[in-house]
Structures are given as structure tokens and as C-alpha cells.
Design a protein around this motif. Structure first.
Motif, PDB file in Angstrom:
ATOM      1  N   ALA A  13       0.807  -1.238   0.000  1.00 29.01           N
ATOM      2  CA  ALA A  13       0.000   0.000   0.000  1.00 29.01           C
ATOM      3  C   ALA A  13       0.829   1.271   0.000  1.00 29.01           C
ATOM      4  CB  ALA A  13      -0.933   0.003   1.206  1.00 29.01           C
ATOM      5  N   THR A  14       2.121   1.184   0.280  1.00 28.58           N
ATOM      6  CA  THR A  14       2.956   2.394   0.282  1.00 28.58           C
ATOM      7  C   THR A  14       3.670   2.589  -1.055  1.00 28.58           C
ATOM      8  OG1 THR A  14       4.710   1.087   1.301  1.00 28.58           O
ATOM      9  CG2 THR A  14       3.339   2.392   2.791  1.00 28.58           C
ATOM     10  N   GLY A  15       3.438   1.712  -2.012  1.00 27.69           N
ATOM     11  CA  GLY A  15       4.128   1.806  -3.309  1.00 27.69           C
ATOM     12  C   GLY A  15       3.325   2.573  -4.345  1.00 27.69           C
ATOM     13  N   ALA A  38       1.672  -3.729   6.209  1.00 23.04           N
ATOM     14  CA  ALA A  38       2.816  -2.944   5.732  1.00 23.04           C
ATOM     15  C   ALA A  38       3.876  -2.831   6.817  1.00 23.04           C
ATOM     16  CB  ALA A  38       2.342  -1.551   5.323  1.00 23.04           C
ATOM     17  N   ARG A  39       5.104  -2.528   6.375  1.00 19.90           N
ATOM     18  CA  ARG A  39       6.175  -2.389   7.373  1.00 19.90           C
ATOM     19  C   ARG A  39       6.287  -0.956   7.873  1.00 19.90           C
ATOM     20  NH1 ARG A  39      11.704  -3.024   3.749  1.00 19.90           N
ATOM     21  NH2 ARG A  39      11.063  -1.633   2.069  1.00 19.90           N
ATOM     22  N   ARG A  40       5.541  -0.036   7.250  1.00 20.54           N
ATOM     23  CA  ARG A  40       5.532   1.358   7.720  1.00 20.54           C
ATOM     24  C   ARG A  40       4.146   1.957   7.470  1.00 20.54           C
ATOM     25  NH1 ARG A  40       6.585   5.209   3.519  1.00 20.54           N
ATOM     26  NH2 ARG A  40       6.965   4.216   1.516  1.00 20.54           N
ATOM     27  N   VAL A 130      11.255 -15.133 -11.455  1.00 16.80           N
ATOM     28  CA  VAL A 130      10.745 -14.927 -10.088  1.00 16.80           C
ATOM     29  C   VAL A 130       9.269 -14.520 -10.140  1.00 16.80           C
ATOM     30  CG1 VAL A 130      10.971 -13.522  -7.997  1.00 16.80           C
ATOM     31  CG2 VAL A 130      13.022 -14.300  -9.206  1.00 16.80           C
ATOM     32  N   LYS A 131       8.959 -13.585 -11.039  1.00 12.40           N
ATOM     33  CA  LYS A 131       7.563 -13.145 -11.169  1.00 12.40           C
ATOM     34  C   LYS A 131       6.670 -14.338 -11.569  1.00 12.40           C
ATOM     35  CE  LYS A 131       7.751  -8.710 -10.342  1.00 12.40           C
ATOM     36  NZ  LYS A 131       7.200  -8.262  -9.043  1.00 12.40           N
ATOM     37  N   GLY A 132       7.165 -15.153 -12.497  1.00 14.50           N
ATOM     38  CA  GLY A 132       6.396 -16.316 -12.949  1.00 14.50           C
ATOM     39  C   GLY A 132       6.216 -17.341 -11.839  1.00 14.50           C
ATOM     40  N   ASP A 157       4.238   9.301 -10.528  1.00 12.67           N
ATOM     41  CA  ASP A 157       5.195  10.084  -9.730  1.00 12.67           C
ATOM     42  C   ASP A 157       5.759   9.227  -8.613  1.00 12.67           C
ATOM     43  OD1 ASP A 157       4.907  12.351 -11.238  1.00 12.67           O
ATOM     44  OD2 ASP A 157       3.168  13.029 -10.094  1.00 12.67           O
ATOM     45  N   ARG A 158       6.986   8.827  -8.813  1.00 16.25           N
ATOM     46  CA  ARG A 158       7.646   7.964  -7.835  1.00 16.25           C
ATOM     47  C   ARG A 158       8.592   8.808  -6.982  1.00 16.25           C
ATOM     48  NH1 ARG A 158       8.105   2.605  -7.833  1.00 16.25           N
ATOM     49  NH2 ARG A 158       7.500   2.195  -9.972  1.00 16.25           N
ATOM     50  N   HIS A 159       8.510   8.674  -5.648  1.00 11.02           N
ATOM     51  CA  HIS A 159       9.396   9.462  -4.776  1.00 11.02           C
ATOM     52  C   HIS A 159      10.852   9.003  -4.934  1.00 11.02           C
ATOM     53  CE1 HIS A 159       5.952  11.373  -3.133  1.00 11.02           C
ATOM     54  NE2 HIS A 159       5.464  10.253  -2.633  1.00 11.02           N
TER      55      HIS A 159
HETATM   56  N1  LIG Z   1       8.317  -0.421 -11.859  1.00 12.78           N
HETATM   57  C1  LIG Z   1       7.850  -0.938 -12.973  1.00 12.78           C
HETATM   58  O1  LIG Z   1       7.948  -0.337 -14.061  1.00 12.78           O
HETATM   59  C2  LIG Z   1       7.160  -2.280 -12.945  1.00 12.78           C
HETATM   60  C3  LIG Z   1       6.832  -2.900 -14.152  1.00 12.78           C
HETATM   61  C4  LIG Z   1       6.138  -4.121 -14.121  1.00 12.78           C
HETATM   62  C5  LIG Z   1       5.801  -4.703 -12.910  1.00 12.78           C
HETATM   63  N2  LIG Z   1       6.159  -4.093 -11.739  1.00 12.78           N
HETATM   64  C6  LIG Z   1       5.759  -4.736 -10.488  1.00 12.78           C
HETATM   65  O2  LIG Z   1       4.575  -4.103 -10.007  1.00 12.78           O
HETATM   66  C7  LIG Z   1       4.516  -4.212  -8.580  1.00 12.78           C
HETATM   67  C8  LIG Z   1       4.228  -2.845  -8.002  1.00 12.78           C
HETATM   68  O3  LIG Z   1       5.259  -1.970  -8.420  1.00 12.78           O
HETATM   69  P1  LIG Z   1       5.433  -0.528  -7.784  1.00 12.78           P
HETATM   70  O4  LIG Z   1       6.367   0.208  -8.683  1.00 12.78           O
HETATM   71  O5  LIG Z   1       4.107   0.028  -7.427  1.00 12.78           O
HETATM   72  O6  LIG Z   1       6.221  -0.893  -6.448  1.00 12.78           O
HETATM   73  P2  LIG Z   1       6.914   0.116  -5.419  1.00 12.78           P
HETATM   74  O7  LIG Z   1       6.458   1.506  -5.666  1.00 12.78           O
HETATM   75  O8  LIG Z   1       8.368  -0.162  -5.435  1.00 12.78           O
HETATM   76  O9  LIG Z   1       6.276  -0.370  -4.037  1.00 12.78           O
HETATM   77  C9  LIG Z   1       6.545  -1.650  -3.582  1.00 12.78           C
HETATM   78  C10 LIG Z   1       5.771  -1.965  -2.329  1.00 12.78           C
HETATM   79  O10 LIG Z   1       6.345  -3.164  -1.782  1.00 12.78           O
HETATM   80  C11 LIG Z   1       6.788  -2.902  -0.453  1.00 12.78           C
HETATM   81  N3  LIG Z   1       8.045  -3.585  -0.147  1.00 12.78           N
HETATM   82  C12 LIG Z   1       9.184  -3.577  -0.892  1.00 12.78           C
HETATM   83  N4  LIG Z   1      10.146  -4.250  -0.244  1.00 12.78           N
HETATM   84  C13 LIG Z   1       9.603  -4.684   0.915  1.00 12.78           C
HETATM   85  C14 LIG Z   1      10.091  -5.425   2.013  1.00 12.78           C
HETATM   86  N5  LIG Z   1      11.375  -5.858   2.057  1.00 12.78           N
HETATM   87  N6  LIG Z   1       9.275  -5.676   3.041  1.00 12.78           N
HETATM   88  C15 LIG Z   1       7.992  -5.248   3.026  1.00 12.78           C
HETATM   89  N7  LIG Z   1       7.451  -4.512   2.030  1.00 12.78           N
HETATM   90  C16 LIG Z   1       8.262  -4.250   0.981  1.00 12.78           C
HETATM   91  C17 LIG Z   1       7.017  -1.410  -0.383  1.00 12.78           C
HETATM   92  O11 LIG Z   1       6.985  -1.023   0.964  1.00 12.78           O
HETATM   93  P3  LIG Z   1       7.922   0.213   1.493  1.00 12.78           P
HETATM   94  O12 LIG Z   1       7.214   1.456   1.028  1.00 12.78           O
HETATM   95  O13 LIG Z   1       7.922   0.009   2.963  1.00 12.78           O
HETATM   96  O14 LIG Z   1       9.260   0.040   0.849  1.00 12.78           O
HETATM   97  C18 LIG Z   1       5.879  -0.902  -1.243  1.00 12.78           C
HETATM   98  O15 LIG Z   1       4.674  -0.865  -0.496  1.00 12.78           O
HETATM   99  C19 LIG Z   1       5.855  -4.802  -8.139  1.00 12.78           C
HETATM  100  O16 LIG Z   1       5.699  -6.167  -7.900  1.00 12.78           O
HETATM  101  C20 LIG Z   1       6.749  -4.596  -9.363  1.00 12.78           C
HETATM  102  O17 LIG Z   1       7.751  -5.581  -9.457  1.00 12.78           O
HETATM  103  C21 LIG Z   1       6.811  -2.889 -11.739  1.00 12.78           C
END
Ligand SMILES: NC(=O)c1ccc[n+]([C@@H]2O[C@H](COP(=O)([O-])OP(=O)(O)OC[C@H]3O[C@@H](n4cnc5c(N)ncnc54)[C@H](OP(=O)(O)O)[C@@H]3O)[C@@H](O)[C@H]2O)c1
Length: 223
Positions: A13-15, A38-40, A130-132, A157-159
Motif C-alpha cells: 500500500a505504500t508503493g 505494511a512495514r511502515r 521470479v515473477k512467474g 510520480d515515484r518518490h
Molecule cells: N516499476 C515498474 O515499471 C514495474 C513494471 C512491471 C511490474 N512491476 C511490479 O509491479 C509491482 C508494483 O510496483 P510498484 O512500482 O508500485 O512498487 P513500489 O512503488 O516499489 O512499491 C513496492 C511496495 O512493496 C513494499 N516492499 C518492498 N520491499 C519490501 C520489504 N522488504 N518488506 C515489506 N514490504 C516491501 C514497499 O513497501 P515500502 O514502502 O515500505 O518500501 C511498497 O509498499 C511490483 O511487484 C513490481 O515488481 C513494476
């Protein structure tokens, strides 16, 4: 399936996708309660929201969750952020599957997972494998319905700064319209559309089984 009074369990939920998914679940009339693992803190306050702080290495020992109907998983990291391939596997496979198991034990029958375009448990590419494997292992848990969303590059918008994605995004945006036929699945997509499709697909499509959603399906459910 009742379309009222449902409880969602959300991880990630924080992503980028997860924040948007949380906002959509909180405003959706089908959901009376949204339980976030969530962890935060999410930084969101809402009557429907219940946040559970979790150590994802110890989900087995977590106090039992309230009864859950639907599970939404937008959890994941990058190999760079995780620091190693095994550390990446732990998050993108083990944590993801553990959340799905936890949801199942809490009574959930439907699950939505954000995976990736090209995910394949037999792929040579480590990330896609891994995803598969996560998709495969979740699909084997006995959920009545599993939605697997396979987006290509996420826009939004990614922080956190990700150099590769920052460089690739404008290029992919520019050529997106030219990606036709089998290349359409590689079109970049707004993270908000992915979140919207997660909720809309699970709520509106009552068919059983594993449903894989790529670019066009995601855009259709998001609109
Ligand atoms: N980025 C891309 O372009 C892309 C493309 C295709 C698929 N995806 C997949 O789509 C999904 C969502 O992507 P996103 O970009 O929205 O992800 P993101 O913004 O990186 O957010 C990831 C979430 O997972 C949590 N998380 C990560 N590491 C963790 C840990 N060690 N322990 C507990 N929680 C953890 C984060 O929590 P914190 O906030 O606490 O870190 C956050 O809530 C992911 O599975 C990603 O692989 C991404």
C-alpha cells in the motif's frame, strides 16, 4: 458474490500502484473495510482503514487477521534495492506468496496480483522467472479466482529515483503508439490504471479461475 460489505487485504500500500489501489479501495462502495499489511504507516487516515504493522519475514507468527474477502498484492522491490538476487527473491516471491497464504487462511476467495509483462516460471531471465514463480505458486493455493496483472513499465510520480526507469520512460512513451500487435503488451502504463483495473476486475468479473490481464485488458478495466 456480495458486492457490499466486503473486506480487502492489501499488501504494497505504500508503493506506486499500492497507494493508488488503497485510495480506490477506500472509496469503493463494495468495500466496508480495508486491512493494510505494511512495514511502515501509509500516512492515510480513513474510517474503513485498518493498518497492521508487519515483519514480512514473520508473517506466519502474525496474530490472526480479521475475516477477509479479497486480497490485493502490489508488493515488490528491485534487485538493486534488495541488494542481491536472493534478497529480491525473498520479497518478490516469498513475501508475495506468504501474503496470499495469509489471506487464504483469513477466508479470502479472490486475489489480485501485480506481476510483470513476460512473467514466466521457466524464463531464462531471473526477474521474469521470479515473477512467474510467484504467479504459479499463488495460482496453486486454491483461490476461487486469481487476477494476474502483467503491466510493462509503470508510469507515475515515484518518490524514489530509479535512473533506468527515468531514462526509459520518455522513450517508451514516445514509441508507445507504434507498439502494435504482439508489442502492445509492452506499452508503458499509468500505475493508477493498474490499480483501477485490479479493483474493477476483481469486483466486476465473477468468473472463476486464473485470469491474466495485459495492457489492453488493464486499460479496459481501468476505463
Ligand atoms: N516499476 C515498474 O515499471 C514495474 C513494471 C512491471 C511490474 N512491476 C511490479 O509491479 C509491482 C508494483 O510496483 P510498484 O512500482 O508500485 O512498487 P513500489 O512503488 O516499489 O512499491 C513496492 C511496495 O512493496 C513494499 N516492499 C518492498 N520491499 C519490501 C520489504 N522488504 N518488506 C515489506 N514490504 C516491501 C514497499 O513497501 P515500502 O514502502 O515500505 O518500501 C511498497 O509498499 C511490483 O511487484 C513490481 O515488481 C513494476
Amino acid at each position: 458474490m456480495s458486492l457490499q460489505g466486503r473486506t480487502a487485504l492489501l499488501a504494497g500500500a505504500t508503493g506506486l500502484v499500492g497507494q493508488s489501489c488503497l485510495a480506490r479501495l477506500l472509496e469503493h462502495p463494495a468495500y466496508a473495510r480495508v486491512v493494510v499489511l505494511a512495514r511502515r504507516p501509509t500516512g492515510t487516515s480513513h474510517d474503513k482503514l485498518q493498518e497492521i504493522r508487519a515483519d514480512f519475514d514473520a508473517l506466519e507468527g502474525l496474530t490472526p487477521l480479521p475475516p477477509v474477502d479479497d486480497v490485493f498484492i502490489a508488493l515488490g522491490t528491485t534487485i538493486k534495492a534488495a541488494g542481491s538476487r536472493p534478497a529480491f527473491y525473498k520479497v518478490d516471491h516469498d513475501y508475495v506468496v506468504s501474503v496470499a497464504k495469509l489471506g487464504k487462511r483469513a477466508g479470502a476467495r479472490r486475489l489480485s496480483l501485480v506481476s510483470s509483462v513476460g512473467a514466466d516460471s521457466t524464463a531464462m531471465n531471473f526477474y521474469l522467472r521470479v515473477k512467474g514463480e510467484a504467479e504459479r505458486d499463488i495460482s496453486d493455493l486454491g483461490y476461487e479466482c486469481v487476477d494476474i496483472l502483467r503491466p510493462s513499465m509503470l508510469l507515475g510520480d515515484r518518490h524514489e529515483h530509479r535512473t533506468g526507469e527515468a531514462l526509459a520512460a520518455p522513450i517508451l512513451r514516445a514509441v508507445s503508439g507504434a507498439m502494435m500487435g504482439p508489442l502492445r503488451v509492452y506499452r508503458p502504463i499509468e500505475a493508477d490504471d493498474v490499480a483501477a483495473a485490479m479493483v474493477a476486475s476483481l469486483v466486476s468479473d465473477g468468473t472463476a479461475g486464473v485470469r491474466v490481464r495485459t495492457f489492453d485488458d488493464i486499460r479496459r478495466f481501468a476505463s
